[in-house]
Write a protein that holds these residues in place. Structure first.
Motif, mmCIF file in Angstrom:
data_model
loop_
_atom_site.group_PDB
_atom_site.id
_atom_site.type_symbol
_atom_site.label_atom_id
_atom_site.label_comp_id
_atom_site.label_asym_id
_atom_site.label_seq_id
_atom_site.Cartn_x
_atom_site.Cartn_y
_atom_site.Cartn_z
ATOM 1 N N TYR A 24 0.808 -1.215 0.000
ATOM 2 C CA TYR A 24 0.000 0.000 0.000
ATOM 3 C C TYR A 24 0.846 1.272 0.000
ATOM 4 N N TRP A 25 2.023 1.204 0.594
ATOM 5 C CA TRP A 25 2.900 2.377 0.566
ATOM 6 C C TRP A 25 3.334 2.669 -0.869
ATOM 7 N N ASP A 26 3.738 1.643 -1.580
ATOM 8 C CA ASP A 26 4.128 1.832 -2.980
ATOM 9 C C ASP A 26 2.939 2.279 -3.831
ATOM 10 N N PHE A 27 1.754 1.725 -3.539
ATOM 11 C CA PHE A 27 0.583 2.051 -4.346
ATOM 12 C C PHE A 27 0.143 3.499 -4.147
ATOM 13 N N SER A 28 0.489 4.098 -3.027
ATOM 14 C CA SER A 28 0.127 5.499 -2.817
ATOM 15 C C SER A 28 0.780 6.389 -3.865
ATOM 16 N N ALA A 29 1.984 6.019 -4.310
ATOM 17 C CA ALA A 29 2.654 6.793 -5.357
ATOM 18 C C ALA A 29 1.906 6.663 -6.682
ATOM 19 N N VAL A 30 1.369 5.467 -6.953
ATOM 20 C CA VAL A 30 0.570 5.255 -8.162
ATOM 21 C C VAL A 30 -0.675 6.128 -8.124
ATOM 22 N N LYS A 31 -1.332 6.161 -6.995
ATOM 23 C CA LYS A 31 -2.556 6.965 -6.872
ATOM 24 C C LYS A 31 -2.246 8.451 -7.032
ATOM 25 N N ARG A 32 -1.153 8.892 -6.470
ATOM 26 C CA ARG A 32 -0.833 10.319 -6.554
ATOM 27 C C ARG A 32 -0.550 10.729 -7.992
ATOM 28 N N ARG A 33 0.051 9.834 -8.766
ATOM 29 C CA ARG A 33 0.258 10.141 -10.183
ATOM 30 C C ARG A 33 -1.074 10.161 -10.929
ATOM 31 N N LEU A 34 -1.992 9.335 -10.485
ATOM 32 C CA LEU A 34 -3.293 9.242 -11.153
ATOM 33 C C LEU A 34 -4.172 10.452 -10.854
ATOM 34 N N TYR A 35 -4.115 10.945 -9.626
ATOM 35 C CA TYR A 35 -4.979 12.053 -9.224
ATOM 36 C C TYR A 35 -4.515 13.378 -9.827
ATOM 37 N N SER A 36 -5.452 14.285 -9.948
ATOM 38 C CA SER A 36 -5.161 15.624 -10.456
ATOM 39 C C SER A 36 -4.366 16.425 -9.426
ATOM 40 N N ASN A 58 -5.314 13.200 -13.406
ATOM 41 C CA ASN A 58 -4.270 13.880 -14.165
ATOM 42 C C ASN A 58 -4.380 13.477 -15.631
ATOM 43 N N PRO A 59 -4.693 14.390 -16.528
ATOM 44 C CA PRO A 59 -4.891 14.022 -17.934
ATOM 45 C C PRO A 59 -3.630 13.465 -18.595
ATOM 46 N N ASP A 60 -2.455 13.937 -18.183
ATOM 47 C CA ASP A 60 -1.214 13.410 -18.762
ATOM 48 C C ASP A 60 -0.998 11.953 -18.358
ATOM 49 N N THR A 61 -1.285 11.636 -17.097
ATOM 50 C CA THR A 61 -1.168 10.246 -16.642
ATOM 51 C C THR A 61 -2.147 9.355 -17.397
ATOM 52 N N ILE A 62 -3.363 9.824 -17.577
ATOM 53 C CA ILE A 62 -4.378 9.034 -18.282
ATOM 54 C C ILE A 62 -3.950 8.789 -19.726
ATOM 55 N N GLU A 63 -3.389 9.792 -20.371
ATOM 56 C CA GLU A 63 -2.917 9.622 -21.746
ATOM 57 C C GLU A 63 -1.813 8.566 -21.819
ATOM 58 N N ASN A 64 -0.904 8.599 -20.871
ATOM 59 C CA ASN A 64 0.174 7.600 -20.853
ATOM 60 C C ASN A 64 -0.377 6.193 -20.608
ATOM 61 N N LEU A 65 -1.343 6.093 -19.717
ATOM 62 C CA LEU A 65 -1.948 4.786 -19.448
ATOM 63 C C LEU A 65 -2.688 4.272 -20.678
#
Length: 622
Positions: free
Chosen positions: A420-432, A576-583
């Motif tokens: 969950y600690w590592d996943f928090s970084a994933v969420k922060r990149r995903l959020y605006s 974050n629209p840039d993260t979504i585009e990359n995904l």
């Protein structure tokens, strides 16, 4: 079962408009298409939409006791009502109807709200005591029947679904950001959290006492209680546990076959639904049941061989729904509307199609096999725990992860699904950027997840079983995946494994009879050998994973492209629209494949959140 709703004027100024309770009830007519009725005296209003299962002629609600001092609406079934009714009649109570839920009124007269643990069933009810001006709301032991509530403009407002509550003019639809973070982080939402700010889900095994604006009490009346390590000695034979479990299963199925309408059966082809079907056939050999399955074109995931084997074994009329993946995008908006939340996978579209098949056949209720995996160590996580124990590699997680795991589970070495600690970084990149400014406040790890006292100093199998029961079973498998997908098509699901006697017995079964070496659900398989073809018992566990966002992106569907477009994501303000585009580029690239269920399909959450946002007319995040 059915749909219920209500309003309590906490000011007691008789402000309730009858048209509002009628509008609330109209929103959940799919839960009860047979009839509706209402009560309103200005201070308390109840609405009821009926799906007639027991006492078709006389079971209408709201329902009052003999002198009219207590009024009730109930969404549910009390399976042991015959035994309870007989006892109450001997104590002098008089019944108006032959419906099962009337026992609730008389039990309340006799014992107050302490009677709830005498009920064996699935229920969400509201009782109003006119003498005490007290509203009591309760949800069953496993939360099979949903109940949502809010307080707005000094009204207490409740309903079987949130869409009913939203019809009240004082309630607005706003996103609960912690709820969104829960969906991304865990199997789904965790009661009392919902996806709507200020609207709560009553937890399973809980009741509310509502007397006034400052007088609302939440009481836990039941929960699973696994023994602490060393608390009990497992000194009985394996045969004892097999005999006890077999008897409890037969009794549970027998109770859940009580009905004035035909009961159908879901057949997945796996152990759990097959066992329920076989016990049903043993108990009622002269009744030719309707059975229902989903089949797929791909041979590697289609279980029709085992579904047909079981249908032939019990002599049922078997009904198949051939599900094509192109139906996912067509059904997804309706599914999200019924679930009232974003989803991490698309499988609910198949569940929705299956319940429609049941409805088209004219069946109102089906037995299903949920619950066995949680109570008898049926998930792969139990095997991974065993491997980690044998390898003694508990300490591999970093210090931050250990602190997070200790915060969640009271055990810094217990791994549940992800780091969950590592996943928090994933969420922060995903959020605006806007959401990240509030990240600490919306991070669900910083909010209530589970009562750690229920898992501290428990056997690892019991620890995982309790977490699965609370985080996976209650608010996902039998809520958005079960209740919402059956009732979307006016079908009642019944779950024999979710019998409190079976669940409580499971806490006393030795862990080595649940996971025996690496055989999951060992004790259940041993019991099943007396009921089922050996091919079903010895099947490898099959976990179907529905196609996710990778499949949908490649189909070039207009509404999906629009919802995931750069401009739409940016305008929405949540991601974050840039993260979504990359995904999107990653997920749609040749050869890309998520390793489900171990990877997170981030884009399906983003997509279904945007569908959710559109369906409930929720504003962009400013």
């Amino acid at each position: 079962m059915c749909g219920i709703g209500g309003i309590f004027d906490l000011k007691r100024e008789r402000r309730i408009n009858t048209e509002i309770i009628k509008e609330m009830t109209s929103e959940i007519r799919h839960r009860g298409p047979d009839a509706t009725d209402f009560y309103n005296d200005g201070n308390i209003a109840f609405g009821f939409a009926r799906l007639g299962i027991i006492d078709l002629a006389g079971g209408m609600q709201p329902l009052s006791n003999e002198d009219g001092s207590v009024l009730m609406v109930c969404n549910g079934e009390i399976f042991n009502y015959i035994e309870l009714r007989n006892d109450l009649i001997l104590q002098g109570h008089h019944f108006k109807t032959n419906t099962d839920v009337e026992v609730i009124l008389h039990l309340y007269e006799e014992k107050g709200y302490e009677f709830i643990n005498e009920l064996n069933g699935q229920f969400a009810f509201a009782i109003f005591d006119f003498k005490r001006m007290l509203l009591i709301c309760s949800r069953d032991h496993f939360g099979i029947a949903p109940l949502f509530y809010t307080i707005s403009d000094d009204y207490f407002i409740f309903g079987s679904e949130i869409k009913a509550i939203l019809r009240h003019p004082s309630v607005e639809a706003e996103v609960d950001l912690v709820g969104l973070d829960q969906v991304l982080t865990f199997p789904g939402l965790i009661s009392p959290r919902t996806m709507f700010r200020n609207i709560r889900s009553l937890e399973n095994g809980h009741l509310l006492l509502v007397e006034g604006i400052e007088k609302i009490k939440d009481i836990e009346y039941w929960d699973l209680d696994y023994p602490e390590i060393g608390e009990i000695s497992y000194d009985k034979s394996e045969d004892y546990y097999k005999e006890q479990l077999s008897g409890l299963l037969e009794e549970s199925v027998k109770l859940r076959l009580r009905s004035d309408v035909p009961i159908g059966l879901y057949l997945s082809g796996g152990l759990d639904s097959s066992l329920i079907a076989a016990i049903t056939h043993k108990l009622t050999p002269d009744i030719r049941r309707e059975t229902f399955s989903i089949t797929f074109d791909e041979k590697e995931i289609c279980e029709s061989k085992y579904q047909n084997m079981m249908s032939n074994f019990i002599g049922s009329n078997h009904n198949n729904k051939f599900f094509v993946y192109s139906d996912i995008s067509t059904r997804l908006p309706e599914v999200i509307y019924q679930c009232e939340m974003p989803l991490k996978e698309s499988y609910n579209t198949a569940s929705h199609a299956l319940s429609k098949l049941v409805s088209d056949k004219g069946i109102k209720a089906v037995l299903s096999g949920e619950g066995a995996d949680e109570f008898f160590a049926g998930y792969v996580g139990h095997k991974f725990d065993r491997i980690r124990s044998q390898l003694n590699n508990h300490a591999q997680a970093g210090m931050e992860e250990q602190l997070t795991q200790d915060k969640l589970w009271g055990d810094k070495y217990f791994f549940y699904e992800k780091n969950y600690w590592d996943f928090s970084a994933v969420k922060r990149r995903l959020y605006s950027k806007q959401l990240n400014e509030h990240y600490s406040a919306i991070d669900c790890i910083n909010h209530y997840v589970i009562d750690r006292e229920k898992i501290i100093n428990r056997h690892t199998i019991h620890k995982r079983s309790y977490i699965d029961y609370k985080l996976r079973l209650v608010d996902h498998l039998i809520s958005d995946h079960g209740d919402r997908m059956t009732y979307a098509n006016s079908i009642e699901g019944r779950y024999p494994f979710l019998d409190k006697n079976i669940a409580e017995f499971s806490t006393l079964v030795p862990p080595n009879l649940k996971l025996n070496d690496f055989t999951e659900k060992y004790i259940l398989k041993e019991v099943a050998k007396q009921f089922l073809p050996i091919e079903i018992v010895e099947r490898e566990k099959f976990g179907f994973v529905a196609p996710g966002s990778t499949y949908l992106l490649k189909r070039n569907i207009e509404y999906i492209n629009d919802m995931l477009s750069y401009d739409s994501i940016k305008k929405g303000g949540y991601f974050n629209p840039d993260t979504i585009e990359n995904l999107k580029k990653e997920y749609s690239s040749d050869g890309f494949k998520l390793n489900m269920p171990f990877d997170s399909d981030l884009l399906i959450v983003v997509l279904t959140f945007n569908i959710f946002k559109e369906k409930f007319k929720i504003n962009n995040f400013a």
